[in-house]
Scaffold this active site. Structure first.
Site, mmCIF file in Angstrom:
data_model
loop_
_atom_site.group_PDB
_atom_site.id
_atom_site.type_symbol
_atom_site.label_atom_id
_atom_site.label_comp_id
_atom_site.label_asym_id
_atom_site.label_seq_id
_atom_site.Cartn_x
_atom_site.Cartn_y
_atom_site.Cartn_z
ATOM 1 N N ARG A 97 0.814 -1.211 0.000
ATOM 2 C CA ARG A 97 0.000 0.000 0.000
ATOM 3 C C ARG A 97 0.855 1.272 0.000
ATOM 4 O O ARG A 97 0.338 2.366 0.130
ATOM 5 C CB ARG A 97 -0.956 0.006 1.188
ATOM 6 C CG ARG A 97 -0.304 0.139 2.542
ATOM 7 C CD ARG A 97 -1.367 0.226 3.630
ATOM 8 N NE ARG A 97 -0.769 0.537 4.921
ATOM 9 C CZ ARG A 97 -1.468 0.878 5.990
ATOM 10 N NH1 ARG A 97 -2.785 0.944 5.922
ATOM 11 N NH2 ARG A 97 -0.873 1.152 7.130
ATOM 12 N N ARG A 132 3.592 7.930 -6.708
ATOM 13 C CA ARG A 132 2.842 8.819 -7.585
ATOM 14 C C ARG A 132 3.722 9.419 -8.657
ATOM 15 O O ARG A 132 4.816 9.911 -8.369
ATOM 16 C CB ARG A 132 2.209 9.951 -6.768
ATOM 17 C CG ARG A 132 1.265 9.442 -5.696
ATOM 18 C CD ARG A 132 0.315 10.538 -5.247
ATOM 19 N NE ARG A 132 -0.552 10.014 -4.194
ATOM 20 C CZ ARG A 132 -0.365 10.213 -2.901
ATOM 21 N NH1 ARG A 132 0.654 10.946 -2.495
ATOM 22 N NH2 ARG A 132 -1.203 9.702 -2.021
ATOM 23 N N ARG A 173 5.911 -5.737 17.342
ATOM 24 C CA ARG A 173 6.974 -4.749 17.423
ATOM 25 C C ARG A 173 6.510 -3.656 18.373
ATOM 26 O O ARG A 173 5.312 -3.351 18.452
ATOM 27 C CB ARG A 173 7.289 -4.137 16.057
ATOM 28 C CG ARG A 173 7.929 -5.102 15.098
ATOM 29 C CD ARG A 173 9.314 -5.537 15.537
ATOM 30 N NE ARG A 173 10.294 -4.477 15.377
ATOM 31 C CZ ARG A 173 11.560 -4.558 15.811
ATOM 32 N NH1 ARG A 173 11.977 -5.622 16.462
ATOM 33 N NH2 ARG A 173 12.405 -3.560 15.611
ATOM 34 N N ARG A 182 12.356 7.834 13.187
ATOM 35 C CA ARG A 182 11.873 9.146 12.768
ATOM 36 C C ARG A 182 11.853 10.099 13.950
ATOM 37 O O ARG A 182 11.952 9.686 15.106
ATOM 38 C CB ARG A 182 10.479 9.050 12.153
ATOM 39 C CG ARG A 182 9.392 8.527 13.065
ATOM 40 C CD ARG A 182 8.068 8.438 12.319
ATOM 41 N NE ARG A 182 6.980 7.979 13.189
ATOM 42 C CZ ARG A 182 5.704 7.903 12.821
ATOM 43 N NH1 ARG A 182 5.353 8.255 11.600
ATOM 44 N NH2 ARG A 182 4.781 7.489 13.660
ATOM 45 N N GLU A 231 11.788 8.250 17.752
ATOM 46 C CA GLU A 231 11.143 6.951 17.867
ATOM 47 C C GLU A 231 12.148 5.833 17.568
ATOM 48 O O GLU A 231 12.805 5.849 16.530
ATOM 49 C CB GLU A 231 9.954 6.849 16.910
ATOM 50 C CG GLU A 231 8.857 7.848 17.214
ATOM 51 C CD GLU A 231 7.601 7.626 16.386
ATOM 52 O OE1 GLU A 231 7.522 6.584 15.691
ATOM 53 O OE2 GLU A 231 6.706 8.484 16.442
ATOM 54 N N TYR A 284 -3.238 -4.682 12.431
ATOM 55 C CA TYR A 284 -2.952 -3.250 12.394
ATOM 56 C C TYR A 284 -4.177 -2.537 11.855
ATOM 57 O O TYR A 284 -4.673 -2.850 10.777
ATOM 58 C CB TYR A 284 -1.742 -2.943 11.508
ATOM 59 C CG TYR A 284 -1.475 -1.457 11.428
ATOM 60 C CD1 TYR A 284 -0.814 -0.813 12.470
ATOM 61 C CD2 TYR A 284 -1.940 -0.700 10.362
ATOM 62 C CE1 TYR A 284 -0.599 0.547 12.430
ATOM 63 C CE2 TYR A 284 -1.733 0.664 10.319
ATOM 64 C CZ TYR A 284 -1.063 1.279 11.358
ATOM 65 O OH TYR A 284 -0.859 2.629 11.315
ATOM 66 N N ASP A 294 -5.910 1.278 10.983
ATOM 67 C CA ASP A 294 -5.960 2.731 10.946
ATOM 68 C C ASP A 294 -7.126 3.177 11.821
ATOM 69 O O ASP A 294 -8.057 2.408 12.087
ATOM 70 C CB ASP A 294 -6.158 3.235 9.513
ATOM 71 C CG ASP A 294 -4.887 3.130 8.681
ATOM 72 O OD1 ASP A 294 -3.790 3.180 9.276
ATOM 73 O OD2 ASP A 294 -4.984 2.997 7.451
#
Length: 370
Positions: free
Chosen positions: A171, A175, A248, A279, A299, A347, A349
């Site tokens: 996913r 672009r 994780r 990040r 992180e 997972y 969203d």
């Protein structure tokens, strides 16, 4: 008092179900082992900045029902997720788009970028990607994979890319335009004032008790309600009788800096293998803050161990098979219903969490009414 529903977990799933049950006239008690509501979307004010205590959460959805629902409890700002990738000090655009391809190869047209990716895919001899490494090269070519995918992904998952399943990266947005919006979503933003205030409004009028460990006294808690909505980890519910599911986890180093702007963007990914963190989040940029100070969080991804927060399920064949065994036990429960990312070992969203909770509430409350 005996409740119609005991909701274990005051995160997004639990809050949405509790809100719907309360609205339908049911009696609800929500408990959480932490000392705050909101689960992993909890935000805490520091120096006037809403700090995402458990990592960045950007709400985005194409689901109109979910969008209309959540707007009852929050006003969303115009934040668009446009991360930046830092590879040994060189900056690239995320998602991978024409800015990325120009910086990487000097190409200026979509046709040139497409041809470059095609050549590198052909040189790698990939037709049917068998793992994450092959899938990434097929999507964006070897150069981008090695600079912007490989190191970051191996830090995040703690495994070589050729040992990770291909679906993890399918996913990934690629672009052939200059569109810097990471998400393909009709609606996107951050709740003004942070997520905690949003969850507070969802739980308005609902009894909430914090610092309560359901598993430590489950028989006592179960006796207090006709049904239990359980959003904790499914393997913990069964005392890991088949063995623990793997996750994780993420460790955060959060720091207040005496400057108005540290990195100029909310999210900067460090994609080389040598930088130990994945990040840096600069929280004020989620809400276009103008405070004199700033707050950043580095992180660090790590293997989950008991006692730390599990974040990302490892949906490899071994864990998928193990979860299926726990799911068989869960399906036989008469009083307890499992939901959310830990209860369903997947997972989610945030919009999918809400959609799942609203669907469960609709089915459950309808059945009870009948």
């Amino acid at each position: 008092m005996k409740y119609d529903y005991l909701v274990v977990g005051a995160g997004l799933f639990g809050a949405a179900f509790a809100q719907q049950a309360k609205e339908a006239g049911r009696s609800v008690l929500v408990i959480d082992r932490r000392d705050h509501i909101g689960g992993n979307i909890y935000t805490k004010e520091v120096e006037g900045i809403a700090v995402h205590q458990y990592g960045a959460h950007i709400f985005h959805t194409n689901d109109e029902k979910v969008w209309n629902y959540i707007n009852r409890f929050a006003q969303f700002n115009r934040y668009i997720n446009s991360p930046v990738a830092n590879y040994h000090g060189e900056l690239y655009s995320l998602p991978f788009n024409m800015y990325t391809f120009y910086k990487m190869w000097g190409v200026t047209t979509p046709a040139e970028a497409e041809e470059k990716i095609r050549q590198q895919r052909q040189e790698a001899g990939i037709s049917e990607p068998a793992n994450l490494e092959e899938q990434a090269i097929a999507l964006v070519g070897k150069d981008i994979y090695e600079r912007l995918v490989k190191g970051y992904t191996e830090k995040q998952w703690g495994r070589p890319c050729d040992q990770l399943p291909a679906f993890i990266i399918r996913r990934l947005p690629v672009r052939l335009t200059f569109d810097n919006n990471y998400f393909n979503a009709n609606h996107q933003g951050i709740p003004v004032g942070g997520y905690t205030a949003m969850v507070e409004r969802m739980l308005e009028g609902v009894e909430v008790r914090l610092g309560e460990d359901y598993l430590a006294r489950r028989d006592e808690w179960n006796a207090q309600a006709d049904k239990v909505i359980y959003t904790g980890s499914i393997d913990s519910f069964y005392d890991c009788c088949y063995g623990p599911l793997e996750y994780r986890s993420v460790r955060f180093e959060t720091e207040v800096l005496d400057m108005p702007n540290f990195q100029g963007n909310a999210v900067v990914n460090y994609t080389d293998r040598e930088t130990p963190y994945t990040r840096i989040i600069e929280h004020k940029h989620f809400e276009f803050g103008q405070q004199p100070k700033t707050v950043i969080s580095r992180e660090y991804s790590s293997e989950w161990t008991p006692g730390v927060e599990p974040y990302y399920p490892i949906n490899d064949p071994k864990n998928t098979e193990l979860y299926a065994r726990y799911r068989q036990l869960a399906d036989k429960e008469q009083q307890v219903i499992f939901g959310g990312r830990l209860g369903e070992y997947r997972y989610y969203d945030m919009d999918a969490v809400l959609a799942s909770a609203l669907t469960l509430a609709e089915q459950e409350l309808k059945e009870n009414k009948e």
